[in-house]
Design an enzyme around this catalytic site. Sequence first.
Site, short mmCIF file in Angstrom:
data_model
loop_
_atom_site.label_atom_id
_atom_site.label_comp_id
_atom_site.label_asym_id
_atom_site.label_seq_id
_atom_site.Cartn_x
_atom_site.Cartn_y
_atom_site.Cartn_z
N GLU A 1 -0.27 12.58 -1.05
CA GLU A 1 -1.30 12.82 -2.01
C GLU A 1 -2.13 11.70 -1.69
OE1 GLU A 1 0.43 12.97 -5.88
OE2 GLU A 1 0.16 10.74 -5.95
N HIS B 1 -5.79 9.87 -4.33
CA HIS B 1 -6.58 9.73 -5.46
C HIS B 1 -7.19 8.38 -5.65
CE1 HIS B 1 -2.84 7.82 -6.36
NE2 HIS B 1 -2.20 8.71 -6.28
N HIS C 1 -2.02 2.48 -7.10
CA HIS C 1 -0.62 2.36 -7.82
C HIS C 1 -0.10 0.75 -7.22
CE1 HIS C 1 0.07 6.66 -8.41
NE2 HIS C 1 0.01 6.96 -7.18
N HIS D 1 -0.48 8.62 0.57
CA HIS D 1 1.02 8.12 0.41
C HIS D 1 1.74 8.88 0.00
CE1 HIS D 1 -1.44 8.13 -3.39
NE2 HIS D 1 -0.14 8.29 -4.29
N CYS E 1 6.37 2.29 -11.02
CA CYS E 1 4.88 2.41 -10.50
C CYS E 1 3.85 2.33 -11.76
CB CYS E 1 4.88 3.87 -10.03
SG CYS E 1 3.18 4.41 -9.47
MN MN Z 1 0.09 9.05 -6.29
#
Ligand code: MN
Length: 159
Positions: A73, A75, A79, A113, A127
């Site tokens: 994914e 976005h 992270h 990632h 995370c």
């Molecule tokens: Mn992610």
Amino acid sequence: MAQSPAGDNTPPVRRFQPAAGGFRWHGIPRRAYKSAGAHFRAIQRQTLFDEPDQLGVQVRYFEIGPGGYSTLERHHHVHAVLILHGKGRVLVGDELFPVAAFDLVSVPSMVWHQFQADSEEALGFLCLVRCTRDRPLRPTAEELEKLRSDPALARVIRP
Ligand code: MN
């Protein structure tokens, strides 16, 4: 009585609970990584800190079972990841990196990632994310094809 930054009744100290095959914390439920979907495998999630008001962040603990992997994914939110135990590899952008305990992984905005556990060993990591964040995007067929144009990635990524 001291309050957590979230202002709720979370006690100041929550104990780590040794457990076979993974990490646990007292009083924190283990949940499925995501509620549905076939694009990930063998992941448990525990939200260790959920601080929307003062800090604006969540700290989650993820545990990927042997051979498991997170969703491929990207976005807008980023992270910051600290590997806690086990071994595996991480795709960040168009590069694969082996990871092990205490490695730090930075996932920039809008970069593909995926976290993968070793086939023999679970991978556990923290995370850090913003509480207010956009929904992850999955690759389109064209984007997947582009990622797979690198044979090293084609062998490894799980769409
Ligand atoms: Mn992610």
